[in-house]
Write an enzyme that holds these catalytic residues in place. Structure first.
Site, PDB file in Angstrom:
ATOM      1  CG  ASN A 393      -1.912   1.144   1.211  1.00 49.26           C
ATOM      2  OD1 ASN A 393      -1.887   1.964   0.313  1.00 49.26           O
ATOM      3  ND2 ASN A 393      -2.751   1.215   2.215  1.00 49.26           N
ATOM      4  CG  ASP A 394       1.713   3.182   3.713  1.00 46.53           C
ATOM      5  OD1 ASP A 394       0.666   3.751   3.359  1.00 46.53           O
ATOM      6  OD2 ASP A 394       1.922   2.801   4.871  1.00 46.53           O
ATOM      7  CB  VAL A 395       5.877   0.573  -1.013  1.00 48.04           C
ATOM      8  CG1 VAL A 395       6.473   0.354   0.354  1.00 48.04           C
ATOM      9  CG2 VAL A 395       5.043  -0.600  -1.447  1.00 48.04           C
TER      10      VAL A 395
END
Lengths: 464, 100
Positions: A393-395
């Site tokens: 997600n964040d990456v």
């Protein structure tokens, strides 16, 4: 065996350990490297037996204990699932730490056996070395236990913070140094025990404020600590193999921590001081639910990918949790049969430890030359038809490139949004670890697949 | 003036840090997990200290005071040595190239 001869053999072991790490520069040479490591260890142990030269009843017991420990280790090594590798490594670090503490204790209690002087009159340098080794070993032990509990899910992965935390840690650190100074002056065993006790507490306090997704840094850091502890003991024992190994492991862990921090664009201290992302989790929940999201199912995904000419897979921690790597591999096989070119893109901090995703993919028989690091593959997203994001997600969050206000601004991310369409397998719209909304969910070219990573991938395989 | 042997050990230590630095940077990122498990295994060479401690002066009794700590350390280090090398081997066995 004379002291000089055994010192030369220890040097050989040290060199073999260097070659063991050197082998890891490519998968082809890595297995050979591991044998070098085993050879180095065998030489060290045999030379130690020969130089101690005590083959009485104690020797039998040493062999027995060695075999007991060895069979436990072998049992664990064969049984452990690859997804549990982070906690296994954390657990192993704790053992090295505790072993360092035990060796330091016995050196303190019986300095004569190690040529360090007599009880109550230990050589100054040795005393400093052994107490530093014991202190770092104790921090490694209790810190790794906490890391293990967090990774295993026995303890919540969310950061535990309280007021004055950093000041308490600082005071404890100062107290350890102060006590070691006093230990050198008084040689009192009570002070020695206090150093170890305080270090145990410090290890716990250092790790509890660090959250689950920062575990790659924590594990690398504890790896480094275990090396420094070994080096401290190596100085005490005047043993070259141990000094070389300690330095190697210490710098290896430090480099890995650095790589992990860079992968998140955060400073080492920022990670260590902990407590990231706990604050803005609830701040803008309102406008989040307003935005439209394109929702798809397995058939849509299968159709998109079947007609694509190239697909890039972006795995993350969610893939590990769902154990979806084998299903993923099946999906890729099916796609390849349709003539689709498939590659994998790995972000440096994907997963819970350095290289976590690579091991899982290797376990699922994915050839390592289809797996690429961020810098190698990031330009390819622009020419790719479908990006299949599974458990990451964040990456992938483009906000890291566009919004200087965002806490993850400046973090290197995979340019997933540049591909023609993005398939995002996720259980819900909830934000990732950093607690920030992912812009990608609401883009026109994104199709959300709300499901468990493994189930969704299996369904896609079926409809392919 | 004679040089203290400590200085020699310190030199070895510092040079090894440099060796470690360059060697570890050349490790391919896909092998970072095996790197951690193998460094963990080799740092268990601390077992040499444990063996010395366990075998020190066993004339009166094998298990006494400091020897017990040595024996405990032997078990811990042995778990690590066998566990670390074997699990590394298991992982490395899985890294395969594309079948041509």
């Amino acid at each position: 065996m004379s002291a000089n001869l055994s010192a030369l053999f220890y040097l050989i072991s040290g060199i073999l350990f260097i070659l063991a790490l050197r082998g890891l520069s490519s998968p082809e040479t890595s297995r050979q490297g591991n044998y070098f490591g085993i050879a180095g260890m065998t030489i060290s142990i045999i030379v130690t037996f020969l130089s101690v030269g005590n083959f009485g009843p104690g020797f039998i017991y040493v062999i027995v204990f060695l075999l007991i420990g060895g069979s436990i280790g072998a049992f664990i090594a064969f049984r452990i699932p690859m997804t549990a590798m982070p906690e296994l490594v954390a657990g192993f670090h704790s053992l090295v730490g505790l072993a360092a503490v035990f060796v330091a204790i016995s050196a303190f209690l019986k300095p004569g056996a190690f040529n360090l002087g007599d009880l109550g009159n230990i050589k100054l340098a040795s005393l400093i070395e052994m107490s530093l080794g014991a202190a770092i070993g104790a921090i490694t032990f209790s810190g790794s236990i906490i890391a293990f509990l967090k990774l295993r899910g026995i303890m919540s992965g969310s950061p535990i913070t309280f007021k004055g935390q950093h000041i308490i840690n600082l005071l404890l650190g100062v107290a350890i140094i102060f006590l070691i100074y006093y230990l050198c002056r008084s040689q009192s065993s009570n002070i020695f025990w206090s150093v170890i006790f305080i270090s145990f507490i410090l290890g716990v306090l250092l790790i509890i404020p660090i959250g689950g997704a920062d575990m790659p840094v924590v594990i690398s850091m504890l790896n480094s600590y275990s090396g420094w502890a070994a080096a401290g003991i190596g100085f005490t024992l005047e043993n070259t193999a141990l000094i070389i190994t300690g330095a190697l492991v210490g710098s290896s862990g430090a480099i890995l921590s650095y790589i992990m921090c860079k992968g998140m664009n955060r400073s080492f201290f920022n990670v260590i001081l902990g407590g990231w992302g706990a604050t803005d989790q609830t701040s803008n929940k309102e406008d989040k639910e307003q935005k439209p999201v394109k929702n798809g199912n397995a058939d849509d995904a299968a159709f998109l990918m079947k007609n694509a000419s190239s697909v890039i897979i972006v795995p993350g921690y969610g893939m590990a949790v769902a154990q979806a790597q084998h299903a993923l591999r099946e999906m890729v096989d099916a796609l390849k049969k349709n003539g689709v070119k498939v590659s994998y893109a790995i972000h440096p901090v994907a997963g819970r430890m350095p290289g976590h995703m690579n091991v899982l993919l290797a376990e699922a028989n994915v050839p390592y030359d289809e797996v690429f690091e961020l810098e190698e593959i990031n330009n390819d997203f622009a020419n790719c038809d479908v990006a299949y994001v599974i458990g990451a997600n964040d990456v992938t969050n483009p906000v890291a490139k566009s919004d200087p206000q965002s806490p993850i601004y400046g973090m290197p991310v995979l340019d997933v949004e540049k591909s023609k369409s993005v398939l995002f397998v996720k259980r819900s719209l909830s934000p990732g670890y950093a607690g920030i909304d992912n812009d990608l969910f609401y883009r026109d070219n994104t199709l959300m697949l709300f499901a468990d990573a493994k189930k969704m991938t299996e369904e896609i395989v079926k409809s392919l | 003036m004679e040089i203290d042997p400590f200085i020699f050990r310190l030199s070895i230590f510092i040079l090894s840090i440099f060796v470690g630095y360059y060697v570890v940077w050349s490790v391919t990122p896909s092998l970072h997990t095996p790197l951690m498990s193998v460094t963990n295994a080799i740092s268990s060479v601390i077992i040499v200290g444990a063996i010395i401690a366990a075998l020190a002066d066993t004339s009166s009794s094998v298990f006494q005071g400091s020897n017990i700590f040595g024996f405990l350390a032997i078990i811990l280090a042995a778990v690590n040595i066998f566990g670390g090398f074997l699990v590394t081997q298991r992982m490395l066995q899985m890294y395969k190239k594309k079948k041509k």
